[in-house]
Design an enzyme around this catalytic site. Sequence first.
Site: not given
Lengths: 327, 327, 345, 345
Positions: A61, A130
């Site tokens: 990322e 998440h």
Amino acid sequence: MSETRQSYAAALVDALHDGLRTDPRVSIIGGYVLGLGPQRTLTDRLKQDFPDRVFDPPTSEAGNAAVGVGAAMAGMRPFVDLGTGSFSYLAWSQITNEAAVAHYMTNGRLSAPVTFHLLHGVRGGGAAQHSQSPHAMLWNAPGLEIAAPSTAADVYGLIRTALASPNPTLVVSHAKLLGIETAVPERKSPIPFGRADIKRRGRDATVVATSLMVHYCLAAAEALSKEGIEVEVVDPRTLVPLDEKTILDSVSRTGRLVVVDECPLRGGIASEIAATVAERGFRYLKAPIVRVTRPDVPVPYSLPLENFITPDPEKIAAAVRCVLTAT
Amino acid sequence: MSETRQSYAAALVDALHDGLRTDPRVSIIGGYVLGLGPQRTLTDRLKQDFPDRVFDPPTSEAGNAAVGVGAAMAGMRPFVDLGTGSFSYLAWSQITNEAAVAHYMTNGRLSAPVTFHLLHGVRGGGAAQHSQSPHAMLWNAPGLEIAAPSTAADVYGLIRTALASPNPTLVVSHAKLLGIETAVPERKSPIPFGRADIKRRGRDATVVATSLMVHYCLAAAEALSKEGIEVEVVDPRTLVPLDEKTILDSVSRTGRLVVVDECPLRGGIASEIAATVAERGFRYLKAPIVRVTRPDVPVPYSLPLENFITPDPEKIAAAVRCVLTAT
Amino acid sequence: MTEGLADTLRWQCLEKMLLIRRFEETVVKLAGDGHFRGHYHLYIGQEGTGVPAITALAAKDHLATTHRNHGHILARGADPGAGLAEILGRATGLNGGRGGTIHLCEPTLGFLSTSGVVGGCISLAVGGGYACAQRRDGSVTMALFGDGALEEGVSFEALNIASLWHLPVIFLCENNSAGAMGMAKGGYPTLVHASTDLLLIPKSLGISSVRVDGVDVAAVHAAATQAIARCRSGQGPVFIEAMTPRWAGSNPLWPELATGITDLRMATGESGTDGPHKQWYENFDPVLRLARELAKGGAESVRRISALDEAARKRIADAADFALASPLPAPETALNHVFAQETPA
Amino acid sequence: MTEGLADTLRWQCLEKMLLIRRFEETVVKLAGDGHFRGHYHLYIGQEGTGVPAITALAAKDHLATTHRNHGHILARGADPGAGLAEILGRATGLNGGRGGTIHLCEPTLGFLSTSGVVGGCISLAVGGGYACAQRRDGSVTMALFGDGALEEGVSFEALNIASLWHLPVIFLCENNSAGAMGMAKGGYPTLVHASTDLLLIPKSLGISSVRVDGVDVAAVHAAATQAIARCRSGQGPVFIEAMTPRWAGSNPLWPELATGITDLRMATGESGTDGPHKQWYENFDPVLRLARELAKGGAESVRRISALDEAARKRIADAADFALASPLPAPETALNHVFAQETPA
Ligand SMILES: Cc1ncc(C[n+]2csc(CCOP(=O)(O)OP(=O)(O)O)c2C)c(N)n1
Ligand SMILES: Cc1ncc(C[n+]2csc(CCOP(=O)(O)OP(=O)(O)O)c2C)c(N)n1
Ligand SMILES: [Mg+2]
Ligand SMILES: [Mg+2]
């Protein structure tokens, strides 16, 4: 005029497709913009039509975000999908301390018009790692534009504007929005940043919310309407820039404010809007401002636990009743 | 009783030394806890006295933080220094999405009692990338305790408590605090989290601030006192847990609130405290809450620019005068 | 050394290296006189790497640099007056006083924003290479960064992406750890790496990698030229590790002119090199080394060297005058340039 | 395969591997029946790695795992009932319903918190190794993670730290990319790496590294045992890459029992292996492979295999009953356990 309806996901993909089509500088770094859910195949036509401009990056990322930022500095308009919201934490330095500050730090001589996108929110069984919504935190990073659309028309319009913006921009999509269908105009078009949308008119109380929470607020408003309570639902659509005026105007009419957000309470979006009104709209207020947010707990996996901590129409309606009785 | 004075930096090192001495589980990962400034040699005695428990790690903030978190999960009490505040952005996932959620996610069966430390704030010539204060953002990460001491006694007491806490904790030190000397008791001792300290009593307005801003508020209070205005300066000392009661009690007496913080406005610490009082202390308020913060701009390098955007005693005094005249 | 690098190029390099050296010496003086705050990093001792490498680039190419950027910015042709003005926080500075020493940037010369975050440069540069590749105009991006950057994970990620997508990026690592005191000894932080051969890292990712003597202008120029050609032809990134022995003045915390104001007579034989820094003067100072070599050309060359140096000193003196005479920015302009205002194209 | 691994150990491994296999098959069934939400990851096909590796550890050691944790948790001896209950979000689950499939954790068996963030496991494990080293009790930490973790920079950082400080960490990479569809083909994300030999990465950091056939229980056990011994004796970390061919059922997005409910008669010769998954049954299914080998012991062995399987099925059936009968957590308990309340020791 026949009304067309479209899912949030489909409109999002339309925006990317039109962005790729109309601007050769646009490209996409990110292989699963719509996550792994049922909508994901909608992005196939992006790869098909623009095979050289859609990239499946590694699970990196920070690196992916940096590539987007650097490419933007070198004149491109990349759209970097960071995946699940909390994965943006791995790219935090690139977002806040590279992209957001570059224009300022170069005295306006260089800009970094990258668009970041992520799927935020309590998604149902995502558990703590998440289910996060990083945009409250990112609101404290000056130099970044932030959009949190709630409908198909809005996500289309705001993504088009993000891709065209000369600034680094974050667009967040709630994972639960993807499948929600809403009305879209025959020709969807860019929506300027900084213009709130009053999603429902009402005289009794102002409810401010973005992203998925707008839908919950509308559901609460519907229910309250049956009790004779008319709620005004204001969707700022972009946090940066923030349309303070529309919010303050609404509060000046209703005198009461509920702010709804799914981020944790402390340092969240609801707090910022509450503080702004406490400072600039104090004289309009007839009752304490009430915030409806996730309490300050990580998101649990199990459904009853998850439901307990997540704002929903009932909790919002209760908060509205509360501001109407309090003085 | 003869008063002893000590610099913030010296007290911080005392806390680490006492922590290492009294608990074999404590160790330090970070070679320059006091930055590169004149105080840095104060840490030499840590390495001298505990050569096997003080580590110079690589420039790998994410990795270093993860090592601290993992070691804490395995029963140790590491103190991880992340250096300049914004370097914590590289360890964001480890702080917010590993350390903060581990206890919750394991149903309380495991804990991650790591202490993170960083040097925050507008330091003088640090420019955008080296002047940040990440703790406003981190306030939106449930599961993390956050302390922002302002004096030698407080940093000693809060670091001792952080090292002993069963939870992950962040202690932030403003880079400009290091050299500031304040009174310390003959025997410094741990200070419980969640207890605000009223740093000055006053009847006319409440000013809430942490870290370096406490000193600016006290300077403003001194100046205002000459005008006959008596300001109460409340230092929460820890953001998590937050001593709401002391803040609300103070506002109940003064009816007026100014919140001071060096973080940018949106989503900042001042906003959270303002929102809390707008919600829970609304009936006490005689005037709009005023926030004195850095405006939403990255920090510029040049001194006149930096000064323009940074809260200082004059700006704080002006805000107090403003809340006293407004209704 | 002589072989391989055309004479004009060598003189051109010397000219730039002298400009950098005099610039940096002036920075130390300005800091000593209290004209600016904050810590800073000098390029002294690394001129032999940045100058030939950057000289090998074309106008259309991009660059990214770090906290140790002064030499790179000047090598590419930025105005030293605007450079010093920036370091002094003046309105006329390269960044209008918003950036300071760590962030000197000249976007019109192809620089991406100069990041002071270790690992920032290398990963942004991969974005530069991505832009070059998308544009398909044969342009490349060069990242100039320190060995310490390889301690950061994002650098590894960026190398992987560049390799995967065959991006035209030249990773030029200036390894100045040899001779540095290092954190452990109370000096400035420097390489803390388990790797004893940094090239194994890019190699593990399939990146073509080479090590050069960073004091050897011709060797660096040759390596850079080859790497750039490879990138332009679409063969993917190249990693160059240039060994640049650490200048004594960059320890301890704040730079100091440990080796004095550079005396070019040490290169022409007019002055001795004895003393504690003999090694430095004779082998490691890249400016003296190149000058010494050019001086072999005889009296005319020696004259040319002094003339170049005089010109460099003059330019930097003028630059310092300009910087010192420049106004500080108006305080209220601090609110400008948070966002770009252009209408989207 | 026979050589090297004592018979009791092989039977012990088979028992655990069967338990894992039946557990995972039950998870698919429970998902299909709508008993839980969210995506999940199965350990089918990798039992031959996790079981012998974890068996080689001692009680005092620590472990860290990932989103693909079920097999690791069970191999270490966690209660399958509490495991299934957790996946169903029940109060009796390993994490009290707060974690779910991606975060199964059993702290009393030495597990650090199970991170679903790629790269989380490997870097937390270095912290585990740091704790072991500080305690000087000869304990070690084993990280069990996927090949994809090497795309994350933090993994590289963690490897570097482990190597620098000679920490007792066994990095066990389960490379299941062979046979996986990969993102590019519309499958689940998998290795996107420029490296064609992942071992070059730890090697670049001076870490002792070895590759093993992850379907070969004896080979994995030997490699793990050697690595653990090395770690215990203070010689620093070891990296093991175990090649575990991807099970067909882990593609596409949600697992499905592509190869059916495992039929051990394929191992004993009582049933054929024909069809599209012949290769799998004959070479890559680690449970069948180990059972087939043990079955060579004759009729008694074949009986013992079925008995073990029956016991495993029974245990898992009971576990499923337990899980399904368990209550959901009381909603208001969602506010508990944000902070630990113990008085500091
Ligand atoms: C993310 C981050 N961590 C730490 C620092 C502090 N820091 C500034 S320079 C430096 C050393 C960098 O070494 P290297 O990259 O080799 O550059 P050199 O100074 O040797 O040229 C460090 C650790 C930083 N700027 N950014
Ligand atoms: C930081 C982060 N990015 C992305 C993801 C999404 N994700 C979940 S599993 C996975 C693939 C991981 O591959 P690998 O580590 O090899 O494990 P495998 O599933 O193959 O066992 C990805 C990318 C994640 N969980 N965390
Ligand atoms: Mg270096
Ligand atoms: Mg894998």
